[in-house]
Motif scaffolding. Structure first.
Motif, mmCIF file in Angstrom:
data_model
loop_
_atom_site.group_PDB
_atom_site.id
_atom_site.type_symbol
_atom_site.label_atom_id
_atom_site.label_comp_id
_atom_site.label_asym_id
_atom_site.label_seq_id
_atom_site.Cartn_x
_atom_site.Cartn_y
_atom_site.Cartn_z
ATOM 1 N N GLU A 1 0.813 -1.207 0.000
ATOM 2 C CA GLU A 1 0.000 0.000 0.000
ATOM 3 C C GLU A 1 0.848 1.259 0.000
ATOM 4 O O GLU A 1 0.339 2.360 0.176
ATOM 5 N N GLU A 2 2.167 1.116 -0.234
ATOM 6 C CA GLU A 2 3.033 2.281 -0.293
ATOM 7 C C GLU A 2 2.806 3.030 -1.607
ATOM 8 O O GLU A 2 2.736 2.429 -2.674
ATOM 9 N N ASN A 3 2.694 4.356 -1.552
ATOM 10 C CA ASN A 3 2.427 5.164 -2.733
ATOM 11 C C ASN A 3 3.660 5.975 -3.097
ATOM 12 O O ASN A 3 4.371 6.482 -2.219
ATOM 13 N N SER A 4 3.904 6.156 -4.408
ATOM 14 C CA SER A 4 5.082 6.900 -4.833
ATOM 15 C C SER A 4 4.901 7.400 -6.256
ATOM 16 O O SER A 4 4.075 6.888 -7.013
ATOM 17 N N ILE A 5 5.713 8.428 -6.591
ATOM 18 C CA ILE A 5 5.833 8.890 -7.964
ATOM 19 C C ILE A 5 7.312 8.984 -8.283
ATOM 20 O O ILE A 5 8.108 9.454 -7.464
ATOM 21 N N THR A 18 6.725 7.031 -13.354
ATOM 22 C CA THR A 18 6.036 5.875 -12.780
ATOM 23 C C THR A 18 5.223 6.339 -11.576
ATOM 24 O O THR A 18 5.753 7.011 -10.691
ATOM 25 N N ILE A 19 3.949 5.991 -11.551
ATOM 26 C CA ILE A 19 3.074 6.315 -10.432
ATOM 27 C C ILE A 19 2.553 5.006 -9.842
ATOM 28 O O ILE A 19 2.042 4.149 -10.567
ATOM 29 N N ASN A 57 2.779 1.235 -19.745
ATOM 30 C CA ASN A 57 2.447 0.022 -19.002
ATOM 31 C C ASN A 57 1.516 0.376 -17.842
ATOM 32 O O ASN A 57 1.666 1.424 -17.210
ATOM 33 N N TYR A 58 0.571 -0.521 -17.556
ATOM 34 C CA TYR A 58 -0.134 -0.390 -16.284
ATOM 35 C C TYR A 58 -0.463 -1.765 -15.728
ATOM 36 O O TYR A 58 -0.633 -2.738 -16.453
#
Length: 424
Positions: A1-5, A18-19, A57-58
């Motif tokens: 659940e870690e979020n980053s950009i 990358t998100i 890509n997703y």
């Protein structure tokens, strides 16, 4: 659940973003990753026109207790070259994968759907390649004291279709392939803490004979030994393809069959493996078709992976030595005897050393076998964490080594990359 950009920029106008987003909703976790990468690229051949690419890509994952769903999509658009710089020649490759699974501790039922589509376009003339595969897997494990029994089945349906016409090369295939697999394994722990494994599998494909394979192995305190059989199926093109230059597939091809034994040791910091393989029915091209080699090909080799720590310095090294010979005792193509990757870390710095040894290849112009030299490259980089941010840079192929792999395909000279990652 870690979020980053993650955002970076590098040589050849290479840009990447990358998100990554993840969140819990009750007992359900939703995880989404999006990536976009574009570059002016380099000339694949020794020309002046650069061959750019655009990758998107997703990846979406949703898990709720026993239920798991994953969806992966990739889209790659690239400029292409022929033997020389070629304009108005592009490729568009799309991959879509959908996965759904119900799993408990001892039971699994999984469905997977994979779709590949590649379109090559040269001045309006198009080559089309399509591959669709549906797979259903079911398995269950029973337990009895120190022994587990797993049995299951796997069913796969594949459709392969392509039509080509670029540069007057006309070739086509339209074929379905199905396979029903059935497997059973036993895992046991003896009173002396020896882990034993025995597995057997039967495959019943519709395009060649049934295949029975098995494996046995034992492990204790990191030391293991195993013996396994396997097979590699001929491709649909090798069996049923044809073109306007005289090629005609061989529907009587048999799968390559292998026998491999190995002994090894593994710990947290060290790994060693020695293996030997024998391959029967090796597939090879001969007089406008593919045939099975009547002679046996052999491989053997050693793999070593080690990590050493000296204060602030950490060294990781991966070394392999492999000898691969075909039935005529000739070196197999693009398989060097020696390969090595070493990484040294010191604080936030790292240095990579990559070695790809001498090997045989096919000349891109004459199609004759040729010797390729060994290639050594160095990369350096740095990254540092500041609050919820990571800043990084790297220089790859520091000494600007020029090389082709395989023959006729230029690889990158010296490049740099600079970027940051923010967590939130």
């Amino acid at each position: 659940e870690e979020n980053s950009i993650d955002v970076s920029y590098g040589s050849n106008n290479t840009k990447q973003t990358t998100i990554k987003l993840g969140e819990w909703y009750g007992n359900t976790i939703v995880d989404l990753s999006l990536q976009k990468k574009t570059s002016d690229g380099i000339s694949v051949v020794d020309g002046d026109e650069k061959d750019s690419y655009d990758n998107t890509n997703y990846h979406l994952q949703i898990s709720n207790g026993n239920y798991h769903f994953k969806k992966l999509q990739t889209n790659n658009k690239s400029d292409l070259d022929g033997m020389t710089d070629t304009s108005n020649y592009t490729s568009n490759w799309k991959f879509d994968n959908n996965y759904f699974s119900w799993q408990t501790k001892d039971t699994e039922i999984t469905f997977n759907n994979a779709n590949h589509k590649r379109v090559y376009d040269k001045s309006g003339v198009k080559d089309n390649y399509k591959n669709k595969t549906n797979t259903v897997l079911g398995k269950h494990t029973l337990h009895d004291d120190n022994t587990s029994y797993t049995f299951g089945t796997e069913h796969e349906f594949t459709n392969v279709k392509f039509d080509t016409a670029i540069l007057g090369y006309v070739s086509n295939v339209d074929k379905d392939r199905t396979n029903n697999g059935y497997f059973f394994s036993i895992d046991n722990t003896t009173e002396h803490d020896v882990q034993l494994h025995t597995g057997i599998r039967l495959d019943t494909p519709n395009t060649f004979d049934e295949q029975l394979t098995y494996r046995v192995g034992a492990e204790k305190n990191g030391v293991r030994i195993s013996y396994a059989t396997g097979y590699k199926a001929p491709t649909v093109y090798e069996m049923y393809g044809k073109n306007n230059y005289g090629f005609l597939g061989n529907s009587n091809l048999m799968p390559e069959k292998s026998k491999t034994w190995e002994i090894g040791y593994k710990s947290d910091e060290h790994k060693f493996v020695y293996f030997e393989s024998e391959i029967d029915n090796l597939l090879k091209y001969d007089t406008n078709t593919y045939v099975n080699d009547t002679k046996q090909s052999k491989q053997h080799g050693v793999e070593l992976n080690n990590t050493f720590t000296y204060g602030k310095i950490q060294l990781s090294n991966s070394l392999s030595y492999t000898v691969s010979k075909d039935g005529d005792n000739k070196d197999m193509l693009r398989r060097p005897n020696w390969q090595n990757t070493s990484t040294v870390y010191y604080d936030n710095f790292y240095v990579d050393f990559n070695y790809f040894g001498k090997h045989k290849d096919i000349d891109a112009s004459t199609y004759a076998r040729k010797d390729m030299p060994a290639v050594e490259t160095f990369d350096i980089g740095y990254n540092i964490d500041v609050d919820n941010n990571t800043f990084f840079w790297s220089i790859n192929n520091v000494f600007d080594k020029s090389y082709e792999r395989p023959d006729g395909y230029n690889q990158y000279d010296r490049t740099f990359n600079l970027g940051f990652r923010k967590y939130f």
